[in-house]
Design a protein around this motif. Structure first.
Motif, PDB file in Angstrom:
ATOM      1  N   THR A   1       0.838  -1.206   0.000  1.00 13.21           N
ATOM      2  CA  THR A   1       0.000   0.000   0.000  1.00 13.21           C
ATOM      3  C   THR A   1       0.871   1.253   0.000  1.00 13.21           C
ATOM      4  O   THR A   1       0.578   2.234  -0.704  1.00 13.21           O
ATOM      5  CB  THR A   1      -0.920   0.005   1.243  1.00 13.21           C
ATOM      6  OG1 THR A   1      -1.596  -1.242   1.297  1.00 13.21           O
ATOM      7  CG2 THR A   1      -1.945   1.124   1.166  1.00 13.21           C
ATOM      8  N   THR A   2       1.937   1.211   0.790  1.00 10.58           N
ATOM      9  CA  THR A   2       2.870   2.338   0.820  1.00 10.58           C
ATOM     10  C   THR A   2       3.438   2.577  -0.579  1.00 10.58           C
ATOM     11  O   THR A   2       3.508   3.716  -1.057  1.00 10.58           O
ATOM     12  CB  THR A   2       4.025   2.059   1.809  1.00 10.58           C
ATOM     13  OG1 THR A   2       3.462   1.704   3.068  1.00 10.58           O
ATOM     14  CG2 THR A   2       4.920   3.271   1.983  1.00 10.58           C
ATOM     15  N   ALA A   3       3.839   1.472  -1.224  1.00 13.01           N
ATOM     16  CA  ALA A   3       4.406   1.583  -2.574  1.00 13.01           C
ATOM     17  C   ALA A   3       3.394   2.200  -3.528  1.00 13.01           C
ATOM     18  O   ALA A   3       3.730   3.075  -4.336  1.00 13.01           O
ATOM     19  CB  ALA A   3       4.844   0.204  -3.069  1.00 13.01           C
ATOM     20  N   ALA A   4       2.132   1.740  -3.416  1.00 14.44           N
ATOM     21  CA  ALA A   4       1.090   2.253  -4.322  1.00 14.44           C
ATOM     22  C   ALA A   4       0.876   3.752  -4.095  1.00 14.44           C
ATOM     23  O   ALA A   4       0.790   4.538  -5.056  1.00 14.44           O
ATOM     24  CB  ALA A   4      -0.211   1.496  -4.096  1.00 14.44           C
ATOM     25  N   MET A   5       0.805   4.145  -2.819  1.00 18.80           N
ATOM     26  CA  MET A   5       0.559   5.562  -2.509  1.00 18.80           C
ATOM     27  C   MET A   5       1.719   6.436  -2.992  1.00 18.80           C
ATOM     28  O   MET A   5       1.507   7.501  -3.576  1.00 18.80           O
ATOM     29  CB  MET A   5       0.397   5.748  -1.000  1.00 18.80           C
ATOM     30  CG  MET A   5      -0.941   5.285  -0.476  1.00 18.80           C
ATOM     31  SD  MET A   5      -1.013   5.563   1.290  1.00 18.80           S
ATOM     32  CE  MET A   5      -2.682   5.058   1.637  1.00 18.80           C
ATOM     33  N   ILE A   6       2.928   5.965  -2.736  1.00 11.41           N
ATOM     34  CA  ILE A   6       4.095   6.773  -3.127  1.00 11.41           C
ATOM     35  C   ILE A   6       4.219   6.813  -4.652  1.00 11.41           C
ATOM     36  O   ILE A   6       4.593   7.840  -5.215  1.00 11.41           O
ATOM     37  CB  ILE A   6       5.369   6.231  -2.449  1.00 11.41           C
ATOM     38  CG1 ILE A   6       5.280   6.510  -0.945  1.00 11.41           C
ATOM     39  CG2 ILE A   6       6.631   6.873  -3.031  1.00 11.41           C
ATOM     40  CD1 ILE A   6       6.399   5.957  -0.118  1.00 11.41           C
ATOM     41  N   THR A   7       3.863   5.708  -5.305  1.00  9.12           N
ATOM     42  CA  THR A   7       3.886   5.697  -6.769  1.00  9.12           C
ATOM     43  C   THR A   7       2.934   6.760  -7.324  1.00  9.12           C
ATOM     44  O   THR A   7       3.286   7.531  -8.222  1.00  9.12           O
ATOM     45  CB  THR A   7       3.490   4.307  -7.306  1.00  9.12           C
ATOM     46  OG1 THR A   7       4.433   3.363  -6.819  1.00  9.12           O
ATOM     47  CG2 THR A   7       3.478   4.278  -8.822  1.00  9.12           C
ATOM     48  N   LEU A   8       1.713   6.789  -6.743  1.00  8.33           N
ATOM     49  CA  LEU A   8       0.729   7.780  -7.204  1.00  8.33           C
ATOM     50  C   LEU A   8       1.231   9.203  -6.959  1.00  8.33           C
ATOM     51  O   LEU A   8       1.118  10.076  -7.825  1.00  8.33           O
ATOM     52  CB  LEU A   8      -0.611   7.563  -6.483  1.00  8.33           C
ATOM     53  CG  LEU A   8      -1.403   6.335  -6.924  1.00  8.33           C
ATOM     54  CD1 LEU A   8      -2.630   6.145  -6.050  1.00  8.33           C
ATOM     55  CD2 LEU A   8      -1.828   6.472  -8.382  1.00  8.33           C
ATOM     56  N   ALA A   9       1.788   9.420  -5.764  1.00  8.50           N
ATOM     57  CA  ALA A   9       2.289  10.760  -5.435  1.00  8.50           C
ATOM     58  C   ALA A   9       3.442  11.147  -6.363  1.00  8.50           C
ATOM     59  O   ALA A   9       3.521  12.282  -6.837  1.00  8.50           O
ATOM     60  CB  ALA A   9       2.742  10.797  -3.983  1.00  8.50           C
ATOM     61  N   ALA A  10       4.324  10.184  -6.630  1.00 11.33           N
ATOM     62  CA  ALA A  10       5.476  10.459  -7.498  1.00 11.33           C
ATOM     63  C   ALA A  10       5.009  10.756  -8.919  1.00 11.33           C
ATOM     64  O   ALA A  10       5.510  11.678  -9.577  1.00 11.33           O
ATOM     65  CB  ALA A  10       6.435   9.280  -7.492  1.00 11.33           C
ATOM     66  N   GLN A  11       4.017   9.965  -9.381  1.00 11.07           N
ATOM     67  CA  GLN A  11       3.497  10.200 -10.736  1.00 11.07           C
ATOM     68  C   GLN A  11       2.858  11.580 -10.828  1.00 11.07           C
ATOM     69  O   GLN A  11       3.035  12.292 -11.819  1.00 11.07           O
ATOM     70  CB  GLN A  11       2.481   9.121 -11.104  1.00 11.07           C
ATOM     71  CG  GLN A  11       3.156   7.853 -11.599  1.00 11.07           C
ATOM     72  CD  GLN A  11       2.164   6.785 -11.986  1.00 11.07           C
ATOM     73  OE1 GLN A  11       1.043   6.770 -11.494  1.00 11.07           O
ATOM     74  NE2 GLN A  11       2.572   5.885 -12.840  1.00 11.07           N
ATOM     75  N   ALA A  12       2.119  11.945  -9.767  1.00  9.67           N
ATOM     76  CA  ALA A  12       1.484  13.265  -9.761  1.00  9.67           C
ATOM     77  C   ALA A  12       2.547  14.361  -9.799  1.00  9.67           C
ATOM     78  O   ALA A  12       2.419  15.344 -10.540  1.00  9.67           O
ATOM     79  CB  ALA A  12       0.608  13.411  -8.517  1.00  9.67           C
ATOM     80  N   ALA A  13       3.605  14.169  -9.013  1.00  6.59           N
ATOM     81  CA  ALA A  13       4.672  15.179  -8.973  1.00  6.59           C
ATOM     82  C   ALA A  13       5.388  15.274 -10.316  1.00  6.59           C
ATOM     83  O   ALA A  13       5.676  16.374 -10.804  1.00  6.59           O
ATOM     84  CB  ALA A  13       5.669  14.828  -7.877  1.00  6.59           C
ATOM     85  N   LEU A  14       5.630  14.131 -10.929  1.00  8.30           N
ATOM     86  CA  LEU A  14       6.316  14.128 -12.228  1.00  8.30           C
ATOM     87  C   LEU A  14       5.448  14.779 -13.306  1.00  8.30           C
ATOM     88  O   LEU A  14       5.931  15.568 -14.120  1.00  8.30           O
ATOM     89  CB  LEU A  14       6.675  12.700 -12.631  1.00  8.30           C
ATOM     90  CG  LEU A  14       7.864  12.091 -11.873  1.00  8.30           C
ATOM     91  CD1 LEU A  14       7.782  10.576 -11.860  1.00  8.30           C
ATOM     92  CD2 LEU A  14       9.178  12.529 -12.502  1.00  8.30           C
ATOM     93  N   ALA A  15       4.146  14.435 -13.273  1.00  9.54           N
ATOM     94  CA  ALA A  15       3.243  15.008 -14.275  1.00  9.54           C
ATOM     95  C   ALA A  15       3.122  16.516 -14.072  1.00  9.54           C
ATOM     96  O   ALA A  15       3.091  17.284 -15.045  1.00  9.54           O
ATOM     97  CB  ALA A  15       1.867  14.346 -14.175  1.00  9.54           C
ATOM     98  N   ALA A  16       3.071  16.938 -12.802  1.00  8.36           N
ATOM     99  CA  ALA A  16       2.949  18.376 -12.517  1.00  8.36           C
ATOM    100  C   ALA A  16       4.207  19.132 -12.939  1.00  8.36           C
ATOM    101  O   ALA A  16       4.170  20.327 -13.156  1.00  8.36           O
ATOM    102  CB  ALA A  16       2.682  18.584 -11.027  1.00  8.36           C
ATOM    103  N   ASN A  17       5.309  18.406 -13.029  1.00  9.20           N
ATOM    104  CA  ASN A  17       6.574  19.048 -13.387  1.00  9.20           C
ATOM    105  C   ASN A  17       6.999  18.728 -14.812  1.00  9.20           C
ATOM    106  O   ASN A  17       8.205  18.712 -15.125  1.00  9.20           O
ATOM    107  CB  ASN A  17       7.665  18.618 -12.404  1.00  9.20           C
ATOM    108  CG  ASN A  17       7.509  19.308 -11.066  1.00  9.20           C
ATOM    109  OD1 ASN A  17       7.623  20.526 -10.980  1.00  9.20           O
ATOM    110  ND2 ASN A  17       7.211  18.560 -10.035  1.00  9.20           N
ATOM    111  N   ALA A  18       6.018  18.471 -15.667  1.00 10.05           N
ATOM    112  CA  ALA A  18       6.332  18.113 -17.058  1.00 10.05           C
ATOM    113  C   ALA A  18       7.154  19.213 -17.731  1.00 10.05           C
ATOM    114  O   ALA A  18       8.073  18.936 -18.502  1.00 10.05           O
ATOM    115  CB  ALA A  18       5.036  17.868 -17.835  1.00 10.05           C
ATOM    116  N   GLN A  19       6.834  20.473 -17.394  1.00 14.18           N
ATOM    117  CA  GLN A  19       7.575  21.567 -18.034  1.00 14.18           C
ATOM    118  C   GLN A  19       9.019  21.614 -17.530  1.00 14.18           C
ATOM    119  O   GLN A  19       9.944  21.875 -18.297  1.00 14.18           O
ATOM    120  CB  GLN A  19       6.882  22.909 -17.767  1.00 14.18           C
ATOM    121  CG  GLN A  19       7.435  24.000 -18.669  1.00 14.18           C
ATOM    122  CD  GLN A  19       7.044  25.399 -18.246  1.00 14.18           C
ATOM    123  OE1 GLN A  19       5.999  25.586 -17.663  1.00 14.18           O
ATOM    124  NE2 GLN A  19       7.892  26.364 -18.540  1.00 14.18           N
TER     125      GLN A  19
END
Lengths: 261, 304
Positions: free
Chosen positions: B191-209
């Motif tokens: 569950t920790t892995a899933a949550m951190i994966t989602l958070a990391a993906q969100a951070a990466l997507a938000a920083n696309a520029q």
């Protein structure tokens, strides 16, 4: 003020020339046949089933100054993206410094971009960093942000007239200042090629002239320049200062222009 | 060996970090708080899951060991024959290899055993309560089949109960409880892995520029990924550290183990087991490292 700017420019030029000579053997060793820095061989590009342009061939010699012109939507930006490996052609071959981009991975392309400075019309900066940090970005990501390397930063900022704005945030800069900061960032690694996409698109004529002057100075130092623009006055102004070759994308083909300019 | 060195070098680089590279990724408050909170909450739960697993293990071991080393012989005989049969059984037990000691349980003790069910004023002499003999085994144990056959032949009223019937399900229940605890830890990790994966993906997507700019100036994927991976790994490490600290305090405040409380009051750490939860933040950081690395690789591939 003008004298100060000239002095800073001369300092930057001398530094640049020294560095270029120091690494000449390394940077020029892998050019393509005939010493071309960029070669396009029967390149075609399609988007969504429609061909943007096709059967384009071009050899860009080191130290040359090219303009690429054509109507909006003709594919000038796409053409430039092909020239720094951001896009792969749908047909034909693109060679950068003699290497076929089809054989390059993402990391290889990243390494290649350290030899090609790029200036976009919609300049992109990291807004949370200062102008100086943004200009030094290529040094940072390539691990060359040593004190010696960064010592040139001040001279470079003076060269583009932004020394006083070094600590400002990119959002605080005017359009012309952003373009000059982008040019400084593009040349800080002393690249062999500078590609500029509509660099004067959002700035006034006076600032365009200043930016052109910087590009001309770079070219005189031996840097290959390729500028995509629809600003014919800019091309005419350049032709009066330096030998240029003007290309036009028209009817999905690349043509040599010039007689009408 | 070379691969190991590369992994070690990567680990060292991750710990030491690159202050310049760290500055390239803008601070993102939402994902930072989400990652730290998720890692902290999961680490808190992991402390209890680990405590449950360890307590179950102790219980299973105790039941298994203690009950396996004791047996009972029940003598159901008329009152006039009971003493003789008890004597006979004790003689047999003395001669049985593997029996450490055997004793006939006195009437008072038998009454005390029955007291919880029948009350304190039990008239034991009016009830047909069998005579019980407690047998304690040596570590090598005895042969229950052989003893049974001998008792059947010489003392027909004596029945050997080696506790196998009711010991097995108890030990099995405790063992399964331990497995449940371990499974909980695995689920918490996933569950920790899933949550951190989602958070990391969100951070990466938000920083696309930011990623686009870094690529434009020649940054390689590994360099870009490391800036994000290091940030998320350190967040998970700090969050899990806080979670474990709270979890340990909570476990420490639980009532201490008592006979009357049985299993529930034994739900804690004993001895060197108190060190085990300290591994949780390291594991949490490891999970974050793997999850963020995978997310970064995937997102960077998609952002070509």
């Amino acid at each position: 003020m003008v004298e100060k700017c000239k002095a800073a420019c001369a300092a930057w030029l001398s530094l640049h020339v020294v560095c270029e000579e120091g690494k000449k053997g390394q940077t020029c060793g892998r050019r393509g046949q005939g010493g071309c820095v960029i070669e396009l061989d029967r390149v075609a590009m399609s988007y969504g089933g429609g061909e943007l342009f096709g059967d384009i061939s071009l050899k860009v010699q080191p130290g040359s100054f090219h303009f690429l012109t054509g109507p909006s939507g003709a594919g000038k930006t796409t053409f430039l993206k092909l020239c720094y490996g951001a896009l792969r052609p749908t047909a034909g071959q693109v060679r950068l410094f003699g290497q076929d981009v089809r054989g390059l991975g993402r990391d290889d392309v990243a390494l290649m971009r350290r030899r090609i400075g790029v200036v976009h019309q919609d300049v992109q900066f990291l807004d949370h960093l200062s102008v100086a940090d943004n200009v030094a970005l290529p040094l940072t990501v390539s691990g060359r942000d040593s004190a010696d390397q960064l010592a040139n930063l001040d001279e470079l900022l003076a060269w583009v007239g932004l020394r006083a704005r070094a600590d400002a945030r990119p959002a605080e800069l005017s359009g012309g200042e952003r373009q000059r900061a982008a040019l400084a960032r593009a040349v800080i690694m002393q690249p062999e090629v500078v590609l500029a996409d509509e660099p004067t698109g959002n700035i006034d004529w006076e600032m365009s002239q200043r930016l052109l002057q910087l590009l001309v100075e770079l070219n005189r130092m031996g840097t290959t320049i390729l500028v995509a623009t629809h600003d014919l006055n800019l091309i005419r102004a350049a032709k009066s200062q330096v030998q240029t070759r003007v290309l036009r994308i028209s009817n999905r083909r690349l043509q040599l222009a010039g007689a009408d300019l | 060996m070379t691969r190991l060195r590369a992994i070690l070098a990567e680990g060292v680089a991750l710990v030491i970090g690159d202050p310049q590279a760290d500055r390239l990724v803008p601070p993102t408050g939402f994902t930072a708080r989400l990652t730290t909170f998720a890692a902290g909450a999961m680490a808190f739960l992991a402390v209890f899951a680990l405590a449950l697993s360890l307590a179950s293990g102790r219980l299973a071991a105790r039941w298994s060991e203690e009950l396996a080393r004791s047996s009972t012989i029940r003598i159901s005989a008329p009152a006039e024959e009971r003493a003789a049969q008890t004597e006979a059984v004790l003689r047999i037990l003395q001669a049985t290899p593997g029996v450490a000691q055997a004793r006939a349980i006195p009437a008072e003790e038998a009454a005390a055993l029955l007291e919880p069910w029948f009350g304190p004023n039990l008239p034991l002499d009016t009830l047909p309560v069998p005579q019980l003999i407690e047998v304690v085994e040596e570590s090598t144990g005895f042969d229950p089949q052989g003893l049974r056959l001998r008792l059947t032949a010489e003392v027909p009223g004596a029945v050997l109960d080696d506790h196998t019937r009711w010991r097995a399900p108890l030990v099995q229940a405790a063992s399964r409880l331990r497995i449940l605890g371990l499974l909980s830890i695995l689920l918490i990790g996933a569950t920790t892995a899933a949550m951190i994966t989602l958070a990391a993906q969100a951070a990466l997507a938000a920083n696309a520029q930011v990623i686009a700019v870094l690529r434009l100036v020649g940054a390689q994927d590994g360099y870009i990924a490391q800036a994000f991976v290091r940030r998320f790994t350190l967040r998970a490490l700090s969050g899990a550290g806080i979670g474990v600290a709270f979890g340990l305090v909570a476990v420490w405040l639980l009532p201490s183990a008592q006979e009357a409380g049985g299993f529930l009051t034994g739900l804690g750490y004993r001895g060197w087991h108190w060190v085990l939860p300290l591994v949780i933040p390291v594991l949490g950081a490891g999970v974050a490292f793997v999850a963020t690395s995978a997310a970064a690789r995937r997102v960077l591939r998609e952002l070509t």
